[in-house]
Write an enzyme that holds these catalytic residues in place. Structure first.
Site, short mmCIF file in Angstrom:
data_model
loop_
_atom_site.label_atom_id
_atom_site.label_comp_id
_atom_site.label_asym_id
_atom_site.label_seq_id
_atom_site.Cartn_x
_atom_site.Cartn_y
_atom_site.Cartn_z
CB VAL A 233 -3.24 7.91 -0.83
CG1 VAL A 233 -4.40 8.37 -1.70
CG2 VAL A 233 -2.99 6.47 -1.30
NE ARG B 81 -0.72 6.64 12.85
CZ ARG B 81 -0.63 5.45 12.53
NH1 ARG B 81 -1.16 4.57 13.41
NH2 ARG B 81 0.30 5.09 11.52
CD GLU C 89 -13.75 5.44 -9.68
OE1 GLU C 89 -14.73 5.82 -10.11
OE2 GLU C 89 -13.45 4.23 -9.89
CB VAL D 44 -12.93 -0.57 -6.12
CG1 VAL D 44 -12.60 -1.90 -7.01
CG2 VAL D 44 -13.63 -0.87 -5.30
N GLY E 127 8.99 -3.88 -2.85
CA GLY E 127 7.88 -2.90 -2.23
C GLY E 127 6.50 -3.35 -2.59
CE LYS F 216 -8.38 -3.13 -3.59
NZ LYS F 216 -7.07 -3.77 -4.01
N1 HSE Z 1 -2.31 -3.88 -1.44
C1 HSE Z 1 -3.41 -3.56 -2.70
C2 HSE Z 1 -3.05 -4.29 -4.01
C3 HSE Z 1 -3.74 -2.35 -2.81
O1 HSE Z 1 -1.80 -5.04 -3.93
O2 HSE Z 1 -3.56 -4.17 -4.93
C4 HSE Z 1 -4.47 -1.52 -1.93
O3 HSE Z 1 -5.79 -1.89 -2.14
#
Ligand code: HSE
Length: 433
Positions: A16, A47, A130, A133, A188, A206
């Site tokens: 992100v 990191r 924002e 979620v 993935g 969420k």
């Molecule tokens: N791992 C989450 C999903 C995305 O598969 O929707 C991040 O919240």
């Protein structure tokens, strides 16, 4: 137009964060026009500093996020590290140094949202999230601002893309859970350790955030009832199909009919194919909102991924930057209703129960009596002889009318004790009717 830039510290530069940096650079002129001042990426805390990060000036990279926040010229911090620590300490440090925060951190907001909001408010700063979620889908701002004059009664959504991908594969191909999970991993969508997604922890975080905003109350992560979807089987999908339904992992947040309490839960459920959420395929997210005046609204889109999540982060960055220029803050926490969160036992819904029973006289009556004794009314019953137990065993599928979860649990407990009930193959809630 102010020419002195607003300085931004990016905390984290993974999937992100790198997209946030890219969009800040490629859209710099538009962002300047929309905000009324330039926003400058002034430091990037990571990191692993040796990793090559295309498009980011290596001089901006640091491993010392705290020093970056303390250096005195940062206006806004974007936290895209995830997890509880060090994100929590860094956000607190930002507030202590007059820095507003944009975060994508659902786990932290679900666990410590109240304390972080209090810290932001005390410092006269913004805390926007924002992106925490449902990725790119505008949801928090619509609930918090666009619907602030309405009364939200129900929020029901698919807020985890990984599990939706798995369930969609099971539905469309007849695959079992493990086979569909393997495909999600290969493509993935699922992490190497998929626990947070498939056991519903991600969706529960969420759900807690959405419930608090929707009902203007405080809902902690521990208040959210949670069941994962690892037990959903191909047989459940076959049963769902027979009922004209599919199965989704849903986050369901409801205001009680008397308005005096709320419930928050995450679990797999059957929903009719005619429900808008049933047509949400692959890894997409969608959230269905029911409000007094607005009626029914649906928000739909990509709920994860670098660029979609960065889109939500950038939207918050623009809002927070505008607030900074106006020397104002946006809406903080609204928890004035202080509604209690009721336990799962108080939730009222319908159920689909699949039982393996002895195929002999009186069994159906015995099962029906058990439901009646617990005050659970049966809607339909379907019995089918099992090929492996002709004349000895049968599958009995009972669909109930609406009943309290506690009453259904009591019924199932009693059914398990009957000699004629060989097993309870599955219990699934039926929603969206
Ligand atoms: N791992 C989450 C999903 C995305 O598969 O929707 C991040 O919240």
């Amino acid at each position: 137009m102010r020419t002195r830039p607003l300085k931004v510290a990016l905390l984290g530069c993974g999937v992100v964060g790198s997209e946030v940096a890219r969009i800040m650079t490629t859209h710099a002129d538009d962002l300047t026009q929309r905000i009324g001042a330039p926003v400058e990426l002034a430091g990037v805390a990571v990191r692993r500093p040796s990793k090559v990060r295309e498009g980011i000036d290596p001089a901006l990279i640091t491993t010392d996020a705290t020093a970056l926040l303390k250096r005195g010229d940062i206006d806004i911090a974007i936290e895209v590290i995830g997890g509880i620590e060090p994100a929590r300490t860094l956000i607190t440090t930002a507030f202590e140094h007059g820095i507003s925060v944009v975060s994508a951190n659902k786990a932290l907001l679900a666990q410590d949202g109240a304390a972080l909001h209090a810290a932001a408010e005390q410092a006269g700063l913004d805390l926007y999230y924002e992106a925490a979620v449902a990725g790119a889908i505008p949801l928090i701002r619509p609930l918090r601002e666009s619907l602030a004059g309405d009364k939200i009664n129900r929020v029901m959504g698919i807020v985890n893309g990984t599990t939706n991908f798995i369930l969609d594969k099971m539905d469309s191909t007849g695959a079992g859970y493990q086979e569909a999970l393997d495909e999600a991993t290969a493509l993935g969508y699922a992490e190497a350790d998929p626990t947070a997604d498939v056991e519903g922890y991600d969706a529960a975080a969420k759900a807690a955030i959405l419930a608090g905003i929707a009902f203007h109350t405080r809902v902690r992560l521990d208040d959210v009832y949670r069941e994962g979807m690892t037990e959903v089987s191909a047989a459940d999908f076959a049963s769902a199909k027979r009922m004209g339904c599919t199965i989704k992992l849903l986050a369901i947040l409801e205001r009680a009919a008397d308005g005096e309490s709320v419930t928050a839960r995450v679990h797999p459920a059957m929903i009719p194919l005619s429900h808008p959420l049933a047509s949400v395929r692959e890894a997409y997210n969608a959230v269905f909102v029911e409000a007094d005046a607005a009626g029914r609204l649906m928000f739909y889109g990509p709920g994860a991924g670098g660029a979609p999540t960065a889109s939500a982060v950038l939207g918050d960055l623009v809002a927070v930057a505008r607030n900074k220029l106006a020397e104002a803050t946006g809406p903080g926490e609204s928890a004035y209703t202080q509604l209690p969160v009721s336990p799962m036992g108080d939730v009222v819904t319908r159920y689909h129960i699949s039982l393996d029973v002895a195929d002999k006289p009186g069994v159906l009556a015995q099962v029906a009596t058990t439901f009646a004794e617990h005050g659970v009314s049966i809607d339909t019953v379907r019995q089918q002889g099992r090929p492996d137990g002709v004349g000895k065993e049968a599958s009995l599928v009972v669909v109930t009318h609406r009943a309290a979860d506690a009453a259904l649990s009591g019924t199932v407990e009693a059914l398990r004790k009957l000699d004629t009930v060989r097993g309870v193959a599955s219990i699934m809630r039926v929603e969206g009717e």
